[in-house]
Design a protein around this motif. Sequence first.
Motif, PDB file in Angstrom:
ATOM      1  N   ILE A  12       0.908  -1.619   0.112  1.00 13.31           N
ATOM      2  CA  ILE A  12       0.062  -0.248   0.529  1.00 13.31           C
ATOM      3  C   ILE A  12       0.257   1.646   0.353  1.00 13.31           C
ATOM      4  CG2 ILE A  12      -1.753   1.169   1.358  1.00 13.31           C
ATOM      5  CD1 ILE A  12      -3.045  -1.163   2.213  1.00 13.31           C
ATOM      6  N   LEU A  13       1.984   0.877   1.163  1.00 18.98           N
ATOM      7  CA  LEU A  13       3.175   2.639   1.473  1.00 18.98           C
ATOM      8  C   LEU A  13       3.632   2.462  -0.444  1.00 18.98           C
ATOM      9  CD1 LEU A  13       4.496   1.646   4.999  1.00 18.98           C
ATOM     10  CD2 LEU A  13       2.364   4.027   3.929  1.00 18.98           C
ATOM     11  N   THR A  14       4.205   1.507  -1.190  1.00 18.09           N
ATOM     12  CA  THR A  14       4.557   1.603  -2.623  1.00 18.09           C
ATOM     13  C   THR A  14       4.020   2.155  -3.228  1.00 18.09           C
ATOM     14  OG1 THR A  14       6.091  -0.230  -1.704  1.00 18.09           O
ATOM     15  CG2 THR A  14       6.219   0.507  -4.278  1.00 18.09           C
ATOM     16  N   ALA A  15       2.685   2.086  -3.237  1.00 17.12           N
ATOM     17  CA  ALA A  15       1.647   2.368  -4.277  1.00 17.12           C
ATOM     18  C   ALA A  15       1.363   4.003  -3.768  1.00 17.12           C
ATOM     19  CB  ALA A  15       0.138   1.319  -4.449  1.00 17.12           C
ATOM     20  N   ASP A  26      -8.917   1.156  -7.555  1.00 20.04           N
ATOM     21  CA  ASP A  26      -7.130   1.152  -8.409  1.00 20.04           C
ATOM     22  C   ASP A  26      -6.117   1.250  -6.830  1.00 20.04           C
ATOM     23  OD1 ASP A  26      -8.896   1.651 -10.362  1.00 20.04           O
ATOM     24  OD2 ASP A  26      -8.070   3.824 -10.847  1.00 20.04           O
ATOM     25  N   LEU A  27      -5.999   0.933  -6.148  1.00 18.58           N
ATOM     26  CA  LEU A  27      -5.333   0.628  -4.952  1.00 18.58           C
ATOM     27  C   LEU A  27      -5.572  -0.768  -4.573  1.00 18.58           C
ATOM     28  CD1 LEU A  27      -2.306   1.384  -2.900  1.00 18.58           C
ATOM     29  CD2 LEU A  27      -4.485   2.782  -1.553  1.00 18.58           C
ATOM     30  N   ALA A  28      -6.814  -1.149  -4.457  1.00 18.22           N
ATOM     31  CA  ALA A  28      -7.116  -2.309  -3.869  1.00 18.22           C
ATOM     32  C   ALA A  28      -7.212  -3.414  -5.055  1.00 18.22           C
ATOM     33  CB  ALA A  28      -8.938  -2.769  -3.695  1.00 18.22           C
ATOM     34  N   ALA A  29      -7.599  -2.626  -6.788  1.00 20.66           N
ATOM     35  CA  ALA A  29      -6.438  -3.488  -7.298  1.00 20.66           C
ATOM     36  C   ALA A  29      -5.157  -3.927  -7.186  1.00 20.66           C
ATOM     37  CB  ALA A  29      -7.528  -3.140  -8.235  1.00 20.66           C
ATOM     38  N   ASP A  30      -4.620  -2.733  -6.948  1.00 24.94           N
ATOM     39  CA  ASP A  30      -2.820  -2.961  -7.727  1.00 24.94           C
ATOM     40  C   ASP A  30      -2.372  -4.140  -6.256  1.00 24.94           C
ATOM     41  OD1 ASP A  30      -3.226  -1.123  -9.748  1.00 24.94           O
ATOM     42  OD2 ASP A  30      -2.360   0.465  -8.549  1.00 24.94           O
ATOM     43  N   VAL A  31      -2.733  -4.188  -4.981  1.00 23.33           N
ATOM     44  CA  VAL A  31      -2.279  -5.196  -4.026  1.00 23.33           C
ATOM     45  C   VAL A  31      -3.292  -6.156  -3.615  1.00 23.33           C
ATOM     46  CG1 VAL A  31      -1.351  -2.673  -2.717  1.00 23.33           C
ATOM     47  CG2 VAL A  31      -3.268  -3.428  -2.336  1.00 23.33           C
ATOM     48  N   THR A  37     -11.221  -2.972   2.606  1.00 17.94           N
ATOM     49  CA  THR A  37      -9.420  -2.932   3.563  1.00 17.94           C
ATOM     50  C   THR A  37      -8.708  -2.225   2.952  1.00 17.94           C
ATOM     51  OG1 THR A  37     -10.054  -6.494   2.805  1.00 17.94           O
ATOM     52  CG2 THR A  37      -7.706  -4.916   3.703  1.00 17.94           C
ATOM     53  N   ILE A  38      -8.329  -1.556   1.667  1.00 18.67           N
ATOM     54  CA  ILE A  38      -7.291  -0.477   1.731  1.00 18.67           C
ATOM     55  C   ILE A  38      -7.861   0.602   2.506  1.00 18.67           C
ATOM     56  CG2 ILE A  38      -7.464   0.918  -0.079  1.00 18.67           C
ATOM     57  CD1 ILE A  38      -5.885  -1.733  -0.261  1.00 18.67           C
ATOM     58  N   ARG A  39      -9.273   0.757   2.869  1.00 21.07           N
ATOM     59  CA  ARG A  39      -9.477   1.869   3.472  1.00 21.07           C
ATOM     60  C   ARG A  39      -9.456   2.181   4.858  1.00 21.07           C
ATOM     61  NH1 ARG A  39     -14.300   1.933   0.032  1.00 21.07           N
ATOM     62  NH2 ARG A  39     -15.367   1.035   1.647  1.00 21.07           N
ATOM     63  N   ASP A  40      -9.704   0.805   5.563  1.00 22.21           N
ATOM     64  CA  ASP A  40      -9.199   0.636   6.906  1.00 22.21           C
ATOM     65  C   ASP A  40      -7.828   0.171   6.757  1.00 22.21           C
ATOM     66  OD1 ASP A  40     -11.969  -0.208   7.561  1.00 22.21           O
ATOM     67  OD2 ASP A  40     -11.886  -2.230   7.466  1.00 22.21           O
ATOM     68  N   ARG A  41      -7.026  -0.160   5.805  1.00 23.59           N
ATOM     69  CA  ARG A  41      -5.326  -0.603   6.126  1.00 23.59           C
ATOM     70  C   ARG A  41      -5.024   1.275   6.384  1.00 23.59           C
ATOM     71  NH1 ARG A  41      -1.819  -4.648   6.656  1.00 23.59           N
ATOM     72  NH2 ARG A  41      -2.803  -6.819   6.953  1.00 23.59           N
TER      73      ARG A  41
END
Length: 147
Positions: A12-15, A26-31, A37-41
């Motif tokens: 997530i940090l790298t993206a 898009d971030l969720a798809a990338d990782v 889950t992305i929003r929570d993380r």
Amino acid sequence: MENTLDDLDRAILTALVSDARISWKDLAADVGVSSPTIRDRVRRLQDRGIVQVFSIDISSAALGYTLEAVVRFRPLPGKRHVLEQQIQNTDRIVQCDKVTGEDGFVARVLLKDIGELDPLLETFGRMATTNTAIVKSSPVRMRPPPF
């Protein structure tokens, strides 16, 4: 507070370093996880103080600042506080660190041309001596710490 990162946090940090404006989808798809889950993380990374701001990178050259200088300030006796205030109030100083050693501060200054350097430095003449270097290139710009 525990600030260890797992593989998903690192991904997530790298993206986000690459594109802080990426959508949750898009971030969720990338990782490879869901948007919730992305929003929570990301919220947890913010709560833990790991992610502090989402920012933009503005081109100083596109705004007409063709030169960058590194200026080392050595405060005159009794002038450290007033020097620090003047540094903070000078908009052409875009970054400054208070350092150990003979110099009190090391700053990065933006200039439209070399003719702007002396007038800028003269505003500090009663507070500090200066040593200036013109930046030729920046092989390593400010980057995030390893994670």
